[in-house]
Design a protein around this motif. Structure first.
Motif, mmCIF file in Angstrom:
data_model
loop_
_atom_site.group_PDB
_atom_site.id
_atom_site.type_symbol
_atom_site.label_atom_id
_atom_site.label_comp_id
_atom_site.label_asym_id
_atom_site.label_seq_id
_atom_site.Cartn_x
_atom_site.Cartn_y
_atom_site.Cartn_z
ATOM 1 N N GLY A 104 0.705 -1.436 -0.399
ATOM 2 C CA GLY A 104 0.189 0.278 -0.153
ATOM 3 C C GLY A 104 1.212 1.132 0.137
ATOM 4 O O GLY A 104 0.194 2.299 -0.203
ATOM 5 N N ARG A 105 1.992 1.196 0.073
ATOM 6 C CA ARG A 105 3.487 2.592 -0.196
ATOM 7 C C ARG A 105 2.881 2.487 -1.378
ATOM 8 O O ARG A 105 2.411 2.508 -2.656
ATOM 9 N N VAL A 106 3.416 3.823 -1.571
ATOM 10 C CA VAL A 106 3.048 4.212 -2.401
ATOM 11 C C VAL A 106 4.850 5.040 -3.280
ATOM 12 O O VAL A 106 5.097 5.560 -2.080
ATOM 13 N N PHE A 107 5.527 5.104 -4.367
ATOM 14 C CA PHE A 107 6.728 5.421 -4.589
ATOM 15 C C PHE A 107 6.394 5.873 -6.502
ATOM 16 O O PHE A 107 5.984 5.583 -6.791
ATOM 17 N N PRO A 108 8.216 6.893 -5.966
ATOM 18 C CA PRO A 108 7.860 6.563 -7.408
ATOM 19 C C PRO A 108 7.964 5.839 -8.462
ATOM 20 O O PRO A 108 9.002 4.620 -7.972
ATOM 21 N N ARG A 109 8.002 5.831 -9.319
ATOM 22 C CA ARG A 109 8.198 4.793 -10.767
ATOM 23 C C ARG A 109 9.675 4.554 -10.772
ATOM 24 O O ARG A 109 10.116 3.274 -10.950
ATOM 25 N N GLU A 110 10.751 5.571 -10.634
ATOM 26 C CA GLU A 110 11.901 4.866 -10.400
ATOM 27 C C GLU A 110 12.303 4.962 -9.476
ATOM 28 O O GLU A 110 14.323 4.588 -8.819
ATOM 29 N N MET A 111 11.863 4.720 -8.020
ATOM 30 C CA MET A 111 12.176 4.585 -6.901
ATOM 31 C C MET A 111 12.899 5.358 -6.775
ATOM 32 O O MET A 111 13.631 4.963 -5.002
ATOM 33 N N LYS A 112 13.392 6.141 -6.649
ATOM 34 C CA LYS A 112 14.529 7.270 -6.390
ATOM 35 C C LYS A 112 13.855 8.532 -6.258
ATOM 36 O O LYS A 112 13.141 9.068 -6.743
ATOM 37 N N ALA A 113 14.862 9.568 -4.969
ATOM 38 C CA ALA A 113 14.217 10.569 -5.229
ATOM 39 C C ALA A 113 15.367 12.009 -5.832
ATOM 40 O O ALA A 113 14.324 13.313 -5.414
ATOM 41 N N ALA A 114 16.159 11.676 -5.809
ATOM 42 C CA ALA A 114 17.116 12.657 -6.783
ATOM 43 C C ALA A 114 16.459 13.356 -7.717
ATOM 44 O O ALA A 114 15.769 14.730 -8.127
ATOM 45 N N PRO A 115 15.959 12.413 -8.714
ATOM 46 C CA PRO A 115 15.127 13.036 -10.209
ATOM 47 C C PRO A 115 13.705 14.152 -9.717
ATOM 48 O O PRO A 115 13.697 15.431 -10.465
ATOM 49 N N LEU A 116 13.013 13.564 -8.572
ATOM 50 C CA LEU A 116 12.390 14.384 -8.111
ATOM 51 C C LEU A 116 12.477 15.464 -7.444
ATOM 52 O O LEU A 116 12.014 17.171 -8.220
#
Length: 415
Positions: A104-116
């Motif tokens: 149920g956790r939500v992640f960016p598709r790339e799984m990384k914080a840096a691009p965001l």
């Protein structure tokens, strides 16, 4: 505001709360300067994304709000205005897609914080936000201006409004060190002492157990706890044995209750269910099954798949006499007492409880004792488990503070 005369909004702290407030304010046309003590902004945010950035959670709103425990009433208005769905939509607006994991956790598709973070900072700079790194806030000068230590020496800054978004006290190497606490207390701001949250705990392991099993996971186990104050916790998850005790997501979820019980009683005893999928009657039947020439360890592994750290912690926490009694052994497998004696230090914690009391703030998140000074994010006195709840509330708090600052400034301009 690169000198001591230019006016605008000063945001101290370049984490999610501070940057979200900057976005709100630049969108309304205000001159915004963000100051951060570190060489770059968003350092703790980037660290959170190393193993996959858990941005928020998809669970239903009532359960989501309940994750904030004693502060649910104060956090709810922030989430009403900017909930998990709104946060996901905001992330998508930065060109970063998200997905919901099996938990149920939500992640960016790339799984990384840096691009965001890169996309966000680019948008903020395009909107006019100025970001100043290696600017460590040192409180206020005698004339009321903000005081910073910078690579070029001391800097005095005046602002029409100031947002403090300095984080709590965990991970001080990333900038959240809690040094601001006495400066606010001196100004009459009500604060609660900082304490570790989402942290591990010390247990009095034997040297043999600690040496053999440190770093080993306990997967799919249950944890039950009831504090002396009546609060209860019961959940299935996983944790990890450490040299000094125990940590991991299951422990973090119960950390507030365990920490408070240790403060109240000197220790906290939680109960592990080593086979939560089986009831005690089935466990007893398997334990009592004739084992022939096999050792008890081999018998438990064969009949219950009890091995490794799971078998190790059973032997560590159960006395030898009970181990030889099938009824007591079965009961312990379903309810094994593990006593914790201390929370790990704040600097090892994922987050902190304590900080600026909500009673010190008005509805705009402005400090009653310091008109024109606002607070947001983890430096406020709230806590939440991991799972996206911490970040969601930080974003929502920063957005609310930005709106509060804009409203206050507009009101002042209209007079």
């Amino acid at each position: 505001m690169n000198d001591s005369t230019r006016r605008g909004v000063a945001i101290i702290g370049g984490g999610p709360a501070g940057l979200m407030a900057a976005e709100v304010l630049t969108a309304r046309g205000y001159a915004v300067d963000v100051y951060d003590a570190m060489p770059s902004v968003g350092r703790k945010f980037l660290l959170a994304g190393i193993g996959g950035l858990n941005i928020t959670h998809s669970e239903a709103y009532p359960a989501f709000v309940g994750r904030y425990g004693d502060r649910a009433e104060q956090i709810a208005p922030l989430l009403k205005d900017f909930d998990a769905d709104a946060l996901r939509a905001w992330v998508h607006g930065l060109g970063v897609e998200t997905f919901v994991g099996s938990s149920g956790r939500v992640f960016p598709r790339e799984m990384k914080a840096a691009p965001l973070l890169r996309a966000w900072l680019s948008r903020l700079r395009e909107a006019g936000a100025r970001i100043h790194v290696r600017h460590r806030w040192q409180g206020w000068n005698a004339d009321g201006s903000l005081k910073f230590d910078t690579p070029d020496g001391e800097l005095a800054v005046r602002a029409d409004a100031t947002l403090l978004a300095l984080g709590g006290g965990s991970w001080k190497k990333l900038g959240s060190d809690g040094r601001w606490m006495p400066w606010l207390a001196e100004k009459g701001v009500a604060t609660a002492p900082l304490s570790p949250s989402n942290c591990g705990f010390d247990a009095e392991w034997s040297d043999f157990f600690a040496d053999k099993f440190a770093g080993e996971p306990l997967k799919s186990i249950g944890l039950a706890f009831q504090g002396g104050d009546g609060r209860e916790f019961k959940r299935v998850g996983e944790c990890v044995i450490t040299k000094s005790g125990i940590e991991g997501s299951l422990i973090y979820a119960c950390s507030a209750l365990l920490r408070d019980e240790i403060a109240r009683a000197g220790s906290a005893t939680a109960y592990l269910d080593l086979i939560p999928a089986w009831d005690e009657a089935r466990v007893l039947a398997e334990v009592s099954h004739p084992r022939g020439s096999r050792s008890l360890s081999s018998h438990l592994q064969s009949r219950l798949n009890l091995k490794g750290a799971r078998a190790g912690i059973l032997r560590e926490c159960l006395d030898k006499e009970s181990f030889q009694n099938p009824a007591l052994l079965a009961a312990a497998i379903k309810r094994l007492p593990v006593t914790m004696i201390a929370a790990r230090p704040i600097d090892e914690a994922i987050s902190t409880a304590g900080g600026v009391s909500f009673s010190a703030l008005d509805e705009r998140q402005m400090l009653a004792a310091l008109p024109g000074v606002f607070c947001a994010g983890e430096m406020l006195d709230w806590e939440a488990p991991t799972g996206g709840y911490l970040l969601t509330a930080c974003f929502a708090s920063g957005r609310a503070a930005g709106q509060g600052i804009a409203g206050w400034l507009e009101q002042a301009e209209s007079k």
